[in-house]
Design a protein around this motif. Structure first.
Motif, PDB file in Angstrom:
ATOM      1  N   GLN A 186       0.820  -1.177   0.159  1.00 32.94           N
ATOM      2  CA  GLN A 186      -0.003   0.048   0.130  1.00 32.94           C
ATOM      3  C   GLN A 186       0.955   1.324  -0.104  1.00 32.94           C
ATOM      4  N   LEU A 187       2.030   1.077   0.853  1.00 31.44           N
ATOM      5  CA  LEU A 187       2.767   2.130   0.696  1.00 31.44           C
ATOM      6  C   LEU A 187       3.684   2.729  -0.682  1.00 31.44           C
ATOM      7  N   LEU A 188       3.607   1.543  -1.401  1.00 32.22           N
ATOM      8  CA  LEU A 188       4.403   1.481  -2.736  1.00 32.22           C
ATOM      9  C   LEU A 188       3.567   2.479  -3.654  1.00 32.22           C
ATOM     10  N   ARG A 189       1.957   2.662  -3.128  1.00 34.90           N
ATOM     11  CA  ARG A 189       1.195   3.230  -4.166  1.00 34.90           C
ATOM     12  C   ARG A 189       1.529   4.551  -4.258  1.00 34.90           C
ATOM     13  N   LEU A 190       2.679   5.161  -3.483  1.00 31.49           N
ATOM     14  CA  LEU A 190       2.878   6.637  -3.624  1.00 31.49           C
ATOM     15  C   LEU A 190       3.953   6.794  -4.866  1.00 31.49           C
ATOM     16  N   PHE A 191       4.387   5.679  -5.338  1.00 27.26           N
ATOM     17  CA  PHE A 191       5.237   5.659  -6.597  1.00 27.26           C
ATOM     18  C   PHE A 191       4.328   5.877  -7.750  1.00 27.26           C
ATOM     19  N   PRO A 192       4.731   6.394  -8.978  1.00 31.59           N
ATOM     20  CA  PRO A 192       4.036   6.136 -10.135  1.00 31.59           C
ATOM     21  C   PRO A 192       3.498   5.030 -10.558  1.00 31.59           C
ATOM     22  N   THR A 215      10.991  10.010   0.314  1.00 32.25           N
ATOM     23  CA  THR A 215      11.607  10.613  -0.409  1.00 32.25           C
ATOM     24  C   THR A 215      11.930  10.286  -1.896  1.00 32.25           C
ATOM     25  N   HIS A 216      11.740   8.969  -2.105  1.00 31.18           N
ATOM     26  CA  HIS A 216      12.126   8.265  -3.583  1.00 31.18           C
ATOM     27  C   HIS A 216      10.883   8.514  -4.174  1.00 31.18           C
ATOM     28  N   ALA A 217       9.898   8.469  -3.404  1.00 31.16           N
ATOM     29  CA  ALA A 217       8.298   8.521  -4.445  1.00 31.16           C
ATOM     30  C   ALA A 217       8.134   9.897  -4.829  1.00 31.16           C
TER      31      ALA A 217
END
Length: 885
Positions: A9-15, A58-60
């Protein structure tokens, strides 16, 4: 695990593109680091999650900024979709055969649905051509047994007007017809109306004005006002703009044209179903103002803008109940308030629902077949899909491409369906016997086209859901190296489910058609009570100006019967005030009769005026006694039917019994008793599917009507005799138009027209359903047998006999079909109940129809299964195993 789900779910911050490429790897690294932190302790776990949050955040953000610099999200999506659209179009062009086959199956269902929507849009969705039509209501005195409204008395209408504060106005009207004089005299239909009629409806006038207060007091010799329709104005008066003020002759009386209605106006007639050509003032007598039992008028009202239909119903129901208490003998029902649109639409709403159900089933059968075809196409393209996956295409991108390809197929099918719908609307309007006000304006207007394209797009997307989901879940990585797998995209289970679905949809179509076929057969077996063979009929209306008294009317009909009887080939001639199944039921009332014990009884009965030759000319059988003659000696006699005899004098001989019109309390000096001299068979006067009512027939010389229907029974060719009959009428009176000339059998055909149309439509739907189900079953089973070629080869190599293989394949092939048939049997019970209003004799749950429908589908499924099974048992196991190796 909870940690992995949280991280995804946290990875949904990425494109999205970043997630498609790295989500699996990043999740694996996250799980490894979390396990290492857990071995150290709680503090290490907490520090790990803090670092993870900071790292992802930061990376997102950086990745999002970089994505925006490369291209906007919207531009990227549009570019991706455009590439998929171009790829889908290229695929359709490279392989047009399968695409057109799939589109054609969808186009059939879409065409039916679009055509039906065009009719529904014209009949039910288009506002009526009146001012604020939602505020218009019909007012009835109770409801009849067939659901139609009960007609009203003028005295009741006056009381409604005086007491209803929720109504802006109430108008009364009734049907009328008369002969329009000219070079070519013709009888035209019209209506007599009260002065409020045009203001209540808000009728737009093209020229002049409507009927106004005081017009009813203008005498005929002074040019009584009349309003004519736009069609009559164009047809008979060449659209003359100076028509207002001119005098025309209608029913041999002078009428002054005061107005022409606009072309879009339609007369609000819920019973007669014929366009009105004129409107004239309703003549109101003192008796009409006080006699509450004199019922023959329709009433229409407009609800006030600050009121509601619920308030109007409550108020008028209260008025109606007060009238019932005040006049208990004449007012036996309260006031019914119904929206005008509902009354004019009649039974078209349930019919539209039934047709939508049938067309929807055909469409869903096409959808099921297209899903099968798309699954097969996806299975055959697994190498292409695997290569795209290896080149970086994510599962979402592959699924999106499948959906776009399906959408393109749906739109192509929609364009074909629009062409089919145009033909379907024209065919429906030219063949339907069902009267639907406004249906003549049905067309592929922008609303219908938008509906068709929207339905096509939705259908296309629906077809692509299952294939897209299968592609998204499929394991495509091994497809490049292994091209001979028999299962491919693991679609076997989904496709067998679709076979069951197709059978489920086909069963109600077939059972519904069989129910309607049995209804038509039962209706054709009904005895109408008369013999229509070799009988012709027409209607004449004698104008009051030259046939004002009964003696003149009797003399004319005697002269006409004599002329017609003298024609070669004529067997008998007669006339009656209305013919059975002819659409008119113009007389009925209350009679008093002597019971066996001498007491008096009172009941309602249908009444007809007839000449002595009527019964023989129409072929009505005489059961007892004799028929009256056209002489003064039989003036006080009557003939009754069997239903009346059993009602008035059950188990007794009715010959010689007496009856009279009026009430038991009439003064003795006003009593005129009539003697029953004969009993004839029952006539199904109103409808073929309704039993005959109690009726009596009076000699024409004692009850001379101005409008009579003449019946001529011939022994010669009817068409050859038609001109001679018309010539005989002209010789008797050249100014009289012959109305409705035709064979009596046309009345029966008219009664059977609606059931025949229903059977035709149901058979079309059921045949299409059978064809689609058979095609889908054959296609699925052929593919499944092909996929099991290796298994069948191994079984036969190990000693399985062809008979055993045939039984196995047939059993497994027929299982989903049988499950679908059982599910369809349950569904068909609901279809039967929906059709109940259209059925006659046969019941909705008819076991014969259900068994025949299921048996037909089982045979179709067996036939569709036979060819693949036959091919399977002919498989050479050696060749199969060699090719597999």
């Amino acid at each position: 695990m909870i940690g992995s789900r949280f991280y995804r779910q946290l990875l949904r911050l990425f494109p999205p593109a970043f997630r498609e490429r790295f989500e699996i790897d990043m999740t694996g690294v996250f799980d490894d680091r979390r396990r290492a932190a857990r071995r150290v302790g709680t503090r290490a776990i907490a520090a790990f999650y803090v670092r993870t949050l900071v790292d992802v955040g930061t990376h997102a953000i950086a990745e999002r900024r970089g994505e925006r610099r490369r291209t906007s999200f919207t531009q990227g999506v549009i570019a991706m979709w455009w590439e998929d659209v171009i790829a889908a179009l290229r695929g359709l062009v490279r392989r047009p055969g399968p695409a057109l086959s799939a589109a054609s199956m969808l186009a059939i269902g879409l065409g039916f649905n679009i055509a039906l929507f065009a009719v529904v849009d014209a009949v039910l969705l288009t506002p009526l051509p009146y001012r604020d039509p939602d505020r218009l209501v019909m007012l009835w005195t109770g409801r009849n047994a067939d659901g139609t409204g009960g007609v009203n008395s003028y005295a009741d209408v006056l009381d409604w007007r005086a007491g209803a504060t929720t109504m802006e106005g109430i108008a009364a009207f009734n049907i009328s017809f008369g002969t329009l004089a000219g070079d070519d005299p013709e009888e035209i239909n019209g209506s007599v109306v009260t002065p409020e009629f045009f203001s209540v409806l808000g009728v737009p006038m093209l020229h002049g004005r409507g009927i106004e207060a005081g017009d009813e007091r203008i005498r005929s010799e002074d040019g009584r006002p009349i309003v004519i329709s736009h069609s009559l104005w164009a047809r008979r008066f060449s659209s003359d703009p100076s028509i207002v003020g001119r005098t025309i002759t209608l029913a041999e009386r002078q009428r002054r044209v005061v107005g022409v209605v606009a072309p879009q106006f339609a007369h609000p007639e819920p019973f007669w179903y014929r366009n009105a050509d004129y409107w004239s003032p309703l003549t109101v007598s003192d008796e009409m103002r006080s006699e509450h039992g004199y019922r023959y008028l329709r009433a229409i009202g407009r609800i006030r803008a600050d009121s509601t239909i619920a308030a109007a119903r409550a108020e008028l129901d209260g008025i109606g109940r007060r009238l019932m208490a005040t006049y208990p003998k004449t007012n036996t029902a309260s006031v019914v308030v119904a929206p005008l649109h509902d009354e004019l639409a009649g039974n078209s709403r349930p019919l539209a629902l039934l047709f939508f159900c049938a067309t929807g089933l055909v469409l869903f059968l096409g959808v099921a077949n297209n899903v099968n075809l798309l699954l097969a196409r996806a299975n055959s393209r697994r190498t292409e899909l695997a290569i795209r996956t290896a080149l970086g295409a994510g599962r979402g991108r592959l699924a999106t491409q499948m959906m776009i390809e399906s959408l393109m197929l749906g739109l192509v099918a929609g364009l074909i369906g629009l062409a089919l719908a145009h033909l379907g609307v024209r065919l429906f309007l030219s063949t339907t016997p069902v009267n639907l006000p406004g249906a003549e304006s049905a067309s592929l207007n922008p609303v219908v086209i938008a509906f068709g394209l929207g339905l096509s797009a939705l259908t296309g997307l629906l077809c692509g859901v299952v294939p897209a989901a299968r592609v998204a879940r499929a394991r495509l990585s091994s497809s490049i190296g292994d091209m001979r797998g028999s299962t491919g995209l693991e679609v076997s289970r989904a496709r067998t489910v679709l076979v069951a679905v197709e059978m489920t949809l086909a069963v109600p179509l077939l059972v519904g058609a069989l129910l309607l076929v049995r209804t038509l057969i039962d209706l054709q077996r009904v005895d109408p009570g008369f013999d229509p063979a070799q009988a012709m009929q027409f209607r004449l209306t004698l104008p009051d100006s030259r046939y004002s008294d009964g003696e003149a009317r009797v003399e004319f009909h005697a002269r006409l019967v004599e002329r017609l009887d003298a024609l070669p080939g004529v067997a008998s001639v007669g006339a009656a005030s209305s013919l059975p199944l002819g659409g008119l039921n113009n007389t009925g009332g209350s009679i008093v009769y002597e019971r066996v014990d001498g007491s008096l009884g009172e009941t309602g009965i249908g009444m007809r005026s007839a000449t002595s030759g009527y019964f023989r000319a129409l072929g009505v059988p005489l059961r007892q006694g004799r028929i009256f003659g056209d002489t003064a000696a039989d003036a006080q006699t009557v003939v009754i039917n069997e239903r009346a005899a059993s009602t008035l004098w059950p188990a007794m001989d009715p010959i010689g019994r007496r009856l009279r019109f009026g009430s038991p309390n009439d003064p003795a000096d006003q009593i005129r008793w009539l003697t029953v001299i004969g009993v004839v068979g029952d006539l199904r006067h109103e409808a073929l599917n309704r039993p005959g009512n109690a009726e009596l027939f009076r000699p024409y010389q004692s009850n001379p009507w101005s409008t009579m229907s003449v019946v001529v029974r011939t022994e010669a060719n009817q068409q050859a005799l038609a001109q001679a009959i018309r010539a005989a009428v002209r010789e008797a009176d050249p100014s009289l138009p012959v109305v409705g000339f035709g064979a009596v059998r046309e009345f029966l055909d008219g009664q059977l027209a609606r059931p025949r149309f229903g059977v035709f439509c149901a058979l079309v739907f059921s045949v299409l359903g059978l064809a689609l189900a058979a095609f889908g079953t054959f296609a699925v089973l052929s593919l499944l047998v092909t996929q099991r070629t290796r298994e069948i080869g191994i079984r036969m190599a190990l000693g399985a006999t062809p008979q055993a293989v045939r039984r196995m394949v047939l059993a497994q092939s027929m299982l989903p079909a049988l499950i679908g048939c059982l599910a369809g049997a349950l569904f068909s019970r609901w279809i039967g109940r929906a059709l109940e209003a259209e059925l006659f004799v046969v019941r909705p749950g008819d076991a014969v129809s259900l068994a025949a429908g299921l048996g037909t589908l089982v045979i179709v499924a067996l036939a569709a299964s036979w060819m693949p099974t036959r091919r399977a048992v002919r498989t050479d196991p050696i060749v199969t195993l060699r090719n597999d190796g």
